[in-house]
Structures are given as C-alpha cells and as structure tokens.
Design a protein around this motif. Structure first.
Motif, PDB file in Angstrom:
ATOM      1  N   LEU A 219       0.824  -1.197   0.000  1.00  0.00           N
ATOM      2  CA  LEU A 219       0.000   0.000   0.000  1.00  0.00           C
ATOM      3  C   LEU A 219       0.868   1.260   0.000  1.00  0.00           C
ATOM      4  N   THR A 220       1.998   1.206   0.700  1.00  0.00           N
ATOM      5  CA  THR A 220       2.947   2.321   0.654  1.00  0.00           C
ATOM      6  C   THR A 220       3.480   2.506  -0.761  1.00  0.00           C
ATOM      7  N   ARG A 221       3.817   1.394  -1.386  1.00  0.00           N
ATOM      8  CA  ARG A 221       4.340   1.435  -2.755  1.00  0.00           C
ATOM      9  C   ARG A 221       3.301   1.965  -3.735  1.00  0.00           C
ATOM     10  N   ALA A 222       2.022   1.611  -3.492  1.00  0.00           N
ATOM     11  CA  ALA A 222       0.961   2.030  -4.412  1.00  0.00           C
ATOM     12  C   ALA A 222       0.793   3.541  -4.449  1.00  0.00           C
ATOM     13  N   THR A 223       1.166   4.227  -3.364  1.00  0.00           N
ATOM     14  CA  THR A 223       1.019   5.685  -3.351  1.00  0.00           C
ATOM     15  C   THR A 223       1.934   6.362  -4.373  1.00  0.00           C
ATOM     16  N   LEU A 224       2.933   5.635  -4.862  1.00  0.00           N
ATOM     17  CA  LEU A 224       3.817   6.203  -5.884  1.00  0.00           C
ATOM     18  C   LEU A 224       3.105   6.388  -7.223  1.00  0.00           C
ATOM     19  N   ILE A 225       1.889   5.825  -7.348  1.00  0.00           N
ATOM     20  CA  ILE A 225       1.097   6.073  -8.553  1.00  0.00           C
ATOM     21  C   ILE A 225       0.929   7.581  -8.767  1.00  0.00           C
ATOM     22  N   ILE A 226       0.722   8.298  -7.679  1.00  0.00           N
ATOM     23  CA  ILE A 226       0.402   9.723  -7.787  1.00  0.00           C
ATOM     24  C   ILE A 226       1.542  10.524  -8.403  1.00  0.00           C
ATOM     25  N   PRO A 227       2.773  10.513  -7.825  1.00  0.00           N
ATOM     26  CA  PRO A 227       3.835  11.305  -8.454  1.00  0.00           C
ATOM     27  C   PRO A 227       4.185  10.838  -9.855  1.00  0.00           C
ATOM     28  N   ILE A 228       4.132   9.521 -10.093  1.00  0.00           N
ATOM     29  CA  ILE A 228       4.464   9.017 -11.424  1.00  0.00           C
ATOM     30  C   ILE A 228       3.444   9.510 -12.454  1.00  0.00           C
ATOM     31  N   CYS A 229       2.177   9.456 -12.091  1.00  0.00           N
ATOM     32  CA  CYS A 229       1.150   9.941 -13.020  1.00  0.00           C
ATOM     33  C   CYS A 229       1.286  11.437 -13.257  1.00  0.00           C
ATOM     34  N   LEU A 230       1.620  12.182 -12.225  1.00  0.00           N
ATOM     35  CA  LEU A 230       1.804  13.621 -12.389  1.00  0.00           C
ATOM     36  C   LEU A 230       2.961  13.917 -13.342  1.00  0.00           C
ATOM     37  N   VAL A 231       4.070  13.190 -13.173  1.00  0.00           N
ATOM     38  CA  VAL A 231       5.232  13.393 -14.043  1.00  0.00           C
ATOM     39  C   VAL A 231       4.879  13.051 -15.486  1.00  0.00           C
ATOM     40  N   ILE A 232       4.221  11.900 -15.682  1.00  0.00           N
ATOM     41  CA  ILE A 232       3.851  11.489 -17.038  1.00  0.00           C
ATOM     42  C   ILE A 232       2.913  12.509 -17.666  1.00  0.00           C
ATOM     43  N   ALA A 233       1.941  12.996 -16.882  1.00  0.00           N
ATOM     44  CA  ALA A 233       1.001  13.983 -17.414  1.00  0.00           C
ATOM     45  C   ALA A 233       1.717  15.253 -17.841  1.00  0.00           C
ATOM     46  N   LEU A 234       2.691  15.686 -17.053  1.00  0.00           N
ATOM     47  CA  LEU A 234       3.443  16.902 -17.403  1.00  0.00           C
ATOM     48  C   LEU A 234       4.266  16.694 -18.671  1.00  0.00           C
ATOM     49  N   VAL A 235       4.890  15.509 -18.768  1.00  0.00           N
ATOM     50  CA  VAL A 235       5.694  15.212 -19.962  1.00  0.00           C
ATOM     51  C   VAL A 235       4.815  15.147 -21.198  1.00  0.00           C
ATOM     52  N   VAL A 236       3.674  14.450 -21.083  1.00  0.00           N
ATOM     53  CA  VAL A 236       2.755  14.329 -22.220  1.00  0.00           C
ATOM     54  C   VAL A 236       2.216  15.706 -22.604  1.00  0.00           C
ATOM     55  N   ALA A 237       1.867  16.513 -21.599  1.00  0.00           N
ATOM     56  CA  ALA A 237       1.347  17.852 -21.878  1.00  0.00           C
ATOM     57  C   ALA A 237       2.400  18.722 -22.563  1.00  0.00           C
ATOM     58  N   TRP A 238       3.637  18.526 -22.146  1.00  0.00           N
ATOM     59  CA  TRP A 238       4.715  19.311 -22.752  1.00  0.00           C
ATOM     60  C   TRP A 238       4.969  18.894 -24.198  1.00  0.00           C
ATOM     61  N   LYS A 239       4.894  17.579 -24.450  1.00  0.00           N
ATOM     62  CA  LYS A 239       5.162  17.087 -25.804  1.00  0.00           C
ATOM     63  C   LYS A 239       3.963  17.244 -26.723  1.00  0.00           C
ATOM     64  N   HIS A 240       2.798  17.018 -26.195  1.00  0.00           N
ATOM     65  CA  HIS A 240       1.591  17.019 -27.036  1.00  0.00           C
ATOM     66  C   HIS A 240       0.521  17.945 -26.476  1.00  0.00           C
ATOM     67  N   LYS A 241       0.730  19.036 -26.168  1.00  0.00           N
ATOM     68  CA  LYS A 241      -0.143  20.096 -25.665  1.00  0.00           C
ATOM     69  C   LYS A 241      -1.542  19.622 -25.235  1.00  0.00           C
ATOM     70  N   ARG A 242      -2.232  18.885 -26.053  1.00  0.00           N
ATOM     71  CA  ARG A 242      -3.611  18.500 -25.745  1.00  0.00           C
ATOM     72  C   ARG A 242      -3.752  17.043 -25.340  1.00  0.00           C
ATOM     73  N   SER A 243      -2.719  16.295 -25.459  1.00  0.00           N
ATOM     74  CA  SER A 243      -2.845  14.854 -25.206  1.00  0.00           C
ATOM     75  C   SER A 243      -2.528  14.543 -23.750  1.00  0.00           C
ATOM     76  N   GLY A 244      -3.506  13.993 -23.043  1.00  0.00           N
ATOM     77  CA  GLY A 244      -3.288  13.541 -21.676  1.00  0.00           C
ATOM     78  C   GLY A 244      -3.563  14.593 -20.631  1.00  0.00           C
ATOM     79  N   ALA A 245      -3.120  15.819 -20.805  1.00  0.00           N
ATOM     80  CA  ALA A 245      -3.230  16.812 -19.738  1.00  0.00           C
ATOM     81  C   ALA A 245      -4.651  17.327 -19.569  1.00  0.00           C
ATOM     82  N   THR A 246      -5.426  17.400 -20.653  1.00  0.00           N
ATOM     83  CA  THR A 246      -6.729  18.044 -20.573  1.00  0.00           C
ATOM     84  C   THR A 246      -7.728  17.250 -19.746  1.00  0.00           C
TER      85      THR A 246
END
Length: 337
Positions: A219-246
């Motif tokens: 359960l402690t490990r599962a909380t890492l979903i949050i920062p990883i998803c945030l990082v991926i969303a930022l990267v996707v938003a940076w690369k593809h402006k509308r993909s993923g972030a919206t």
C-alpha cells in the motif's frame, strides 16, 4: 444506505458476484484442507480453470469486474482494522529504500530491455509502470494520460497478470528455501510482486505476519502512482499540448481505499474495536480476499495471453526479475536478509 444502492443488489452485477462467491466458497474449503496452498491460490486457479472450460457470457462480466476490484478494496480496508497506524507508518519508512530501489530497477530494465527487444515506447512504459507499482491498477491509472492503443493495454495487463500468478505460486516456496523471515518475505513480496491481490495472496500463504507486513509495504508502494502519473502527465502535456493533460484527474486515479485502510488502522490504534472482534474481522477480510482473487481468475483469458507473442512476455519477465532481485539485494545490503 437504501437497498437500491447496495452493490450486490444491482441486477447487472448479481450473476457475476454470485458466481465469484460460489467458486470462492469451494476455494475456501480447499484452502482449509490444504492450508499450505491456501484459499487465495485455490481461488485464482479455480477461476482460471472455470473461465477456460465454461464460456462465461456477458451477463457475468459486470459482477466479476466488481468483485475483482471493489471487493478486493474492501478486503484491504478490513485488514486495516488488525494493524495499528504506528505500524503502518513504521513499515512505510522501513520499506522506502527497497521500494525506491525496485521502482528504479523496473524503469531502467523496461527502458534497456525494451530497446533490446524492440518493444515500442507505449507498451514498454505500460509494462514498466505496471511492474514497478501495482500491476493493472497502475496501468489503468496511466492509460487516460498516455492514451495507448487498446491492444497495448491488453498486452501489458496480460503479461503482468502472468507473472503475478507465477509469483503467487512460487514466492512462498522460494522464501522458505531462502530462509526469509516473516518480515523479510513480506518486504520482498510487497516490493517485488506488482498487483495488490497477488501480494496479499503470496504474503498470507507464507504466514499471517508476512501477509500483514506485505500488505502495508504494498500500500505504501501504491502511493507512488500519484507522483508518477503527475510526471507522465506533465511530460505528455509538454510534448503534445492537448494529449493527456486536458482530461487528467488526480481524484480519478487516486487509490482512495488506501485512505480508508489508514482510517481503519487509526480506529484499531485508538482501541475502539474489542480484541475479541479482531479475529472475526480478519476472517471476513480473508473471505473477501478469496472472492476477489477468484474473480480475477475468472477474468483471465489464457488464450489472449498466449496470443500476445514472446517479446512483451520476455520484457515482462526481465523487468519482474530485475525488481525481485533488486529487492533481495537491497535487503541484503541494509542487513534485512
């Protein structure tokens, strides 16, 4: 709560829920006869066998999905009543070094081995994240951000499920062979097995103490979903402006059952629950776990898993092996094993 709002009362879910409970009852009895195997493992195996032998039409699917997800979360919350919150905090801190090491190992192995096997980026990332964090739940969390092809998602989930199943069936025996303590095995299972249900099954197949510890680590490990998803969303938003972030929603991907697990642990710590009630609560949790694992078995399609081809399976094997070995290595280095 009104009768109409009860989950089991939903006509669309009732057939699948009843099927999962019926098969789980058989698994529970077999687990009592062969406790070294346990009802959880019997639930997975019986579910898989039934799915392959008897075609299950669409009316069973809503209830099976509900049992494999919601009932599993209820079982984890019920387990929280048997664990003090001080133990939860202590275990989370104790396992942090191993957790971070295994997540890093999964990322590096997915990137390097994925390039070697010529697995494309989306599938490589899905398998890496699923193995690093919590299997299908992590994959489901990043899918709205990455928007991969549905075939890639099926590939990743099928591959990870295969190694979850292998882990449940082999980790307890390997742990005894290596002479791991209950806490050592709990830490290994909690960091090296990627799906919550499989961690719970392997942990409690080893011992009650190992199961408790593995659950908290996972359960402690599962909380890492949050920062990883945030990082991926930022990267996707940076690369593809509308993909993923919206359409990214933290509330949608957050594993809320972890908070309820902590609430249950806080209630246990406060001494509100009588000691005599704790065995009953643990029994209920065990039954719910068996039902959830049975439903997961009923969801498995071995033919589809076989059709995914060798490269994703080899990638999943390599990443999984890197995580499992890294967990043991770090435990050895910090003197836990």
């Amino acid at each position: 709560m009104s009768a109409a709002s009860l989950p089991a009362a939903s006509p669309s879910r009732l057939p699948g829920i009843l099927l999962a409970f019926a098969v789980a009852a058989v698994a529970f009895g077999l687990g009592r006869m062969l406790p070294l195997v346990g009802g959880a493992v019997f639930g997975i195996v019986l579910g898989i066998v039934l799915r392959q032998v008897v075609p299950l039409d669409a009316r069973f699917q809503p209830g099976i999905r509900f049992a494999s997800k919601q009932v599993l979360q209820w079982s984890i919350i019920a387990l929280g009543f048997g664990l003090s919150i001080t133990q939860v905090a202590r275990t989370g801190l104790e396992s942090l070094s191993v957790t971070l090491a295994t997540v890093t190992a999964a990322g590096l192995a997915a990137w390097g081995l994925g390039r070697l096997l010529r697995v494309h980026d989306a599938l490589k990332l899905l398998i890496g994240i699923g193995t690093a964090i919590c299997g299908g739940s992590a994959i489901a969390a990043v899918v709205p951000i990455l928007k991969p092809d549905e075939h890639d998602t099926a590939f990743a989930i099928s591959t990870i499920f295969l190694f979850n199943l292998v882990a449940v069936l082999t980790f307890p025996a390997l742990g005894h062979w290596m002479g791991l303590s209950n806490l050592g095995f709990g830490l290994w299972a909690g960091t090296a097995i990627n799906d919550t249900s499989s961690v719970v099954a392997a942990g409690y197949a080893y011992s009650h103490a190992a199961g408790d510890y593995a659950t908290i680590v996972k359960l402690t490990r599962a909380t890492l979903i949050i920062p990883i998803c945030l990082v991926i969303a930022l990267v996707v938003a940076w690369k593809h402006k509308r993909s993923g972030a919206t359409d990214f929603s933290l509330a949608r991907i957050f594993p809320w059952f972890i908070l309820w697990f902590l609430v249950a642990s806080a209630i246990r710590t406060a001494g509100v629950i009588p000691a005599a009630a704790l065995p009953v609560i643990h029994f209920v949790a065990e039954c719910l776990i068996i039902v959830a694992l049975t439903a997961i078995g009923l969801s498995a399609d071995l033919r589809r898993m076989a059709s995914t081809g060798p490269r994703p399976i080899l990638l999943g094997l390599g990443v999984w092996a890197a995580v499992a070995l890294t967990s043991l290595l770090v435990q050895h280095l910090i003197g836990r094993w």
